[in-house]
Design a protein around this motif. Structure first.
Motif, PDB file in Angstrom:
ATOM      1  N   GLY A   1      43.724 118.305  62.369  1.00  0.00           N
ATOM      2  CA  GLY A   1      42.383 117.989  62.809  1.00  0.00           C
ATOM      3  C   GLY A   1      42.447 116.788  63.707  1.00  0.00           C
ATOM      4  O   GLY A   1      43.528 116.353  64.076  1.00  0.00           O
ATOM      5  N   PRO A   2      41.380 116.249  64.060  1.00  0.00           N
ATOM      6  CA  PRO A   2      40.034 116.635  63.643  1.00  0.00           C
ATOM      7  C   PRO A   2      39.617 117.955  64.290  1.00  0.00           C
ATOM      8  O   PRO A   2      40.067 118.298  65.368  1.00  0.00           O
ATOM      9  N   TRP A   3      38.763 118.670  63.588  1.00  0.00           N
ATOM     10  CA  TRP A   3      38.198 119.914  64.068  1.00  0.00           C
ATOM     11  C   TRP A   3      36.695 119.724  64.180  1.00  0.00           C
ATOM     12  O   TRP A   3      36.097 119.006  63.397  1.00  0.00           O
ATOM     13  N   ALA A   4      36.095 120.396  65.135  1.00  0.00           N
ATOM     14  CA  ALA A   4      34.640 120.363  65.302  1.00  0.00           C
ATOM     15  C   ALA A   4      34.126 121.794  65.286  1.00  0.00           C
ATOM     16  O   ALA A   4      34.597 122.636  66.054  1.00  0.00           O
ATOM     17  N   LEU A   5      33.200 122.069  64.382  1.00  0.00           N
ATOM     18  CA  LEU A   5      32.585 123.385  64.295  1.00  0.00           C
ATOM     19  C   LEU A   5      31.094 123.256  64.549  1.00  0.00           C
ATOM     20  O   LEU A   5      30.459 122.308  64.084  1.00  0.00           O
ATOM     21  N   GLY A   6      30.556 124.201  65.280  1.00  0.00           N
ATOM     22  CA  GLY A   6      29.133 124.216  65.590  1.00  0.00           C
ATOM     23  C   GLY A   6      28.803 125.539  66.243  1.00  0.00           C
ATOM     24  O   GLY A   6      29.560 126.508  66.148  1.00  0.00           O
ATOM     25  N   SER A   7      27.686 125.586  66.933  1.00  0.00           N
ATOM     26  CA  SER A   7      27.272 126.856  67.537  1.00  0.00           C
ATOM     27  C   SER A   7      28.248 127.324  68.617  1.00  0.00           C
ATOM     28  O   SER A   7      28.418 128.520  68.819  1.00  0.00           O
ATOM     29  N   GLU A   8      28.934 126.388  69.293  1.00  0.00           N
ATOM     30  CA  GLU A   8      29.874 126.765  70.350  1.00  0.00           C
ATOM     31  C   GLU A   8      31.189 127.281  69.777  1.00  0.00           C
ATOM     32  O   GLU A   8      31.848 128.119  70.375  1.00  0.00           O
ATOM     33  N   ARG A   9      31.591 126.752  68.648  1.00  0.00           N
ATOM     34  CA  ARG A   9      32.850 127.151  68.004  1.00  0.00           C
ATOM     35  C   ARG A   9      32.612 127.204  66.503  1.00  0.00           C
ATOM     36  O   ARG A   9      32.408 126.182  65.874  1.00  0.00           O
ATOM     37  N   GLN A  10      32.671 128.405  65.948  1.00  0.00           N
ATOM     38  CA  GLN A  10      32.352 128.571  64.532  1.00  0.00           C
ATOM     39  C   GLN A  10      33.553 128.944  63.677  1.00  0.00           C
ATOM     40  O   GLN A  10      33.425 129.034  62.466  1.00  0.00           O
TER      41      GLN A  10
ATOM     42  N   PRO B   1      20.322 124.443  65.184  1.00  0.00           N
ATOM     43  CA  PRO B   1      21.321 125.093  66.045  1.00  0.00           C
ATOM     44  C   PRO B   1      22.313 124.134  66.709  1.00  0.00           C
ATOM     45  O   PRO B   1      23.418 124.542  67.054  1.00  0.00           O
ATOM     46  N   SER B   2      21.955 122.873  66.856  1.00  0.00           N
ATOM     47  CA  SER B   2      22.852 121.922  67.496  1.00  0.00           C
ATOM     48  C   SER B   2      23.721 121.161  66.493  1.00  0.00           C
ATOM     49  O   SER B   2      24.449 120.249  66.871  1.00  0.00           O
ATOM     50  N   HIS B   3      23.671 121.545  65.202  1.00  0.00           N
ATOM     51  CA  HIS B   3      24.442 120.820  64.187  1.00  0.00           C
ATOM     52  C   HIS B   3      25.938 120.887  64.493  1.00  0.00           C
ATOM     53  O   HIS B   3      26.467 121.917  64.904  1.00  0.00           O
ATOM     54  N   LEU B   4      26.627 119.778  64.278  1.00  0.00           N
ATOM     55  CA  LEU B   4      28.059 119.665  64.503  1.00  0.00           C
ATOM     56  C   LEU B   4      28.711 119.271  63.186  1.00  0.00           C
ATOM     57  O   LEU B   4      28.256 118.338  62.515  1.00  0.00           O
ATOM     58  N   HIS B   5      29.749 120.000  62.803  1.00  0.00           N
ATOM     59  CA  HIS B   5      30.473 119.682  61.582  1.00  0.00           C
ATOM     60  C   HIS B   5      31.889 119.267  61.947  1.00  0.00           C
ATOM     61  O   HIS B   5      32.622 120.024  62.588  1.00  0.00           O
ATOM     62  N   LEU B   6      32.283 118.045  61.554  1.00  0.00           N
ATOM     63  CA  LEU B   6      33.612 117.505  61.831  1.00  0.00           C
ATOM     64  C   LEU B   6      34.436 117.554  60.559  1.00  0.00           C
ATOM     65  O   LEU B   6      33.958 117.149  59.495  1.00  0.00           O
ATOM     66  N   LEU B   7      35.676 118.060  60.653  1.00  0.00           N
ATOM     67  CA  LEU B   7      36.476 118.193  59.448  1.00  0.00           C
ATOM     68  C   LEU B   7      37.944 117.898  59.685  1.00  0.00           C
ATOM     69  O   LEU B   7      38.444 117.966  60.804  1.00  0.00           O
ATOM     70  N   GLN B   8      38.614 117.571  58.581  1.00  0.00           N
ATOM     71  CA  GLN B   8      40.058 117.397  58.517  1.00  0.00           C
ATOM     72  C   GLN B   8      40.587 118.429  57.531  1.00  0.00           C
ATOM     73  O   GLN B   8      39.924 118.726  56.540  1.00  0.00           O
ATOM     74  N   LEU B   9      41.776 118.940  57.769  1.00  0.00           N
ATOM     75  CA  LEU B   9      42.424 119.899  56.873  1.00  0.00           C
ATOM     76  C   LEU B   9      43.696 119.271  56.310  1.00  0.00           C
ATOM     77  O   LEU B   9      44.445 118.637  57.039  1.00  0.00           O
ATOM     78  N   HIS B  10      43.937 119.493  55.025  1.00  0.00           N
ATOM     79  CA  HIS B  10      45.147 119.018  54.355  1.00  0.00           C
ATOM     80  C   HIS B  10      45.723 120.209  53.591  1.00  0.00           C
ATOM     81  O   HIS B  10      44.991 120.913  52.906  1.00  0.00           O
ATOM     82  N   ASP B  11      47.023 120.423  53.695  1.00  0.00           N
ATOM     83  CA  ASP B  11      47.615 121.534  52.945  1.00  0.00           C
ATOM     84  C   ASP B  11      48.763 121.085  52.054  1.00  0.00           C
ATOM     85  O   ASP B  11      49.586 121.888  51.642  1.00  0.00           O
ATOM     86  N   GLY B  12      48.818 119.817  51.720  1.00  0.00           N
ATOM     87  CA  GLY B  12      49.879 119.292  50.875  1.00  0.00           C
ATOM     88  C   GLY B  12      51.078 118.808  51.659  1.00  0.00           C
ATOM     89  O   GLY B  12      51.738 117.869  51.275  1.00  0.00           O
ATOM     90  N   GLU B  13      51.372 119.457  52.782  1.00  0.00           N
ATOM     91  CA  GLU B  13      52.510 119.067  53.601  1.00  0.00           C
ATOM     92  C   GLU B  13      52.076 118.283  54.839  1.00  0.00           C
ATOM     93  O   GLU B  13      52.771 117.410  55.310  1.00  0.00           O
ATOM     94  N   ARG B  14      50.939 118.625  55.351  1.00  0.00           N
ATOM     95  CA  ARG B  14      50.504 117.999  56.603  1.00  0.00           C
ATOM     96  C   ARG B  14      48.979 117.957  56.655  1.00  0.00           C
ATOM     97  O   ARG B  14      48.298 118.622  55.898  1.00  0.00           O
ATOM     98  N   ARG B  15      48.516 117.162  57.568  1.00  0.00           N
ATOM     99  CA  ARG B  15      47.086 117.076  57.826  1.00  0.00           C
ATOM    100  C   ARG B  15      46.860 117.551  59.246  1.00  0.00           C
ATOM    101  O   ARG B  15      47.656 117.272  60.136  1.00  0.00           O
TER     102      ARG B  15
END
Length: 178
Positions: free
Chosen positions: A140-149, A124-138
């Motif tokens: 993030g960083p974004w953090a997803l976990g139980s508090e923000r899914q 339940p305490s796992h944290l996932h950190l990510l970056q997003l790329h859409d070809g034009e821009r990047r």
């Protein structure tokens, strides 16, 4: 003398860092880079081998990478408006110190939302950190976990740029959460 806002924030972070006991990464963390396009998304995800212990998985078991690939496909949901995107395969391999996963989702149009429950059923305490790329821009960083899914993948309105405070808040959240 008035201290500029970014400098005040930095000083507050430094004060917190010296006042709190070190407990860095006492929770499991995974990392990914997402390439978003008009037909869906592709992800490259890294899960450190130490995160396998709470999952009850053996890093030496040849079935473990496939189990993690399956959890990636099931644990991330992309949607384009009301239409859910379809997981279109995931492959994983064991690296030196991590499980490396590549996965793809197909969407009827460019995805607008990303929701994650990745590993939260077992950690339940796992944290996932990510970056997003859409070809034009990047972004993030974004953090997803139980508090923000869930995060919104739609572009920012014209002229609105990410703010320094967002990066600072993410750093403080990361430090305080261990």
């Amino acid at each position: 003398m008035r201290v500029p806002e970014p400098l005040r924030c930095l000083l507050a972070v430094l004060l917190l860092c010296t006042a709190l006991p070190a407990g860095a990464h006492s929770r499991s963390v995974s990392y990914s880079s997402w390439q978003i396009d008009v037909q869906g998304a592709e992800v490259q995800l890294r899960l450190p081998l130490v995160a396998l212990n709470p999952l009850g998985l053996d890093p030496r078991d040849p079935k473990t990478p496939a189990e993690i690939a399956s959890r990636v496909s099931a644990g991330f949901v992309l949607s384009a408006g009301d239409a859910a995107c379809i997981a279109d395969g995931a492959a994983a391999r064991r690296g030196e110190a991590e499980i490396l996963v590549q996965a793809r989702w197909r969407c009827p149009r460019k995805p607008e939302f990303l929701q994650s429950s990745f590993l939260l059923d077992r950690i339940p305490s796992h944290l996932h950190l990510l970056q997003l790329h859409d070809g034009e821009r990047r972004s993030g960083p974004w953090a997803l976990g139980s508090e923000r899914q869930r995060i919104d993948l739609r572009p920012l309105p014209a002229g609105e740029a990410p703010r320094f405070g967002r990066y600072l808040a993410l750093g403080v959240e990361h430090i305080l959460s261990g």
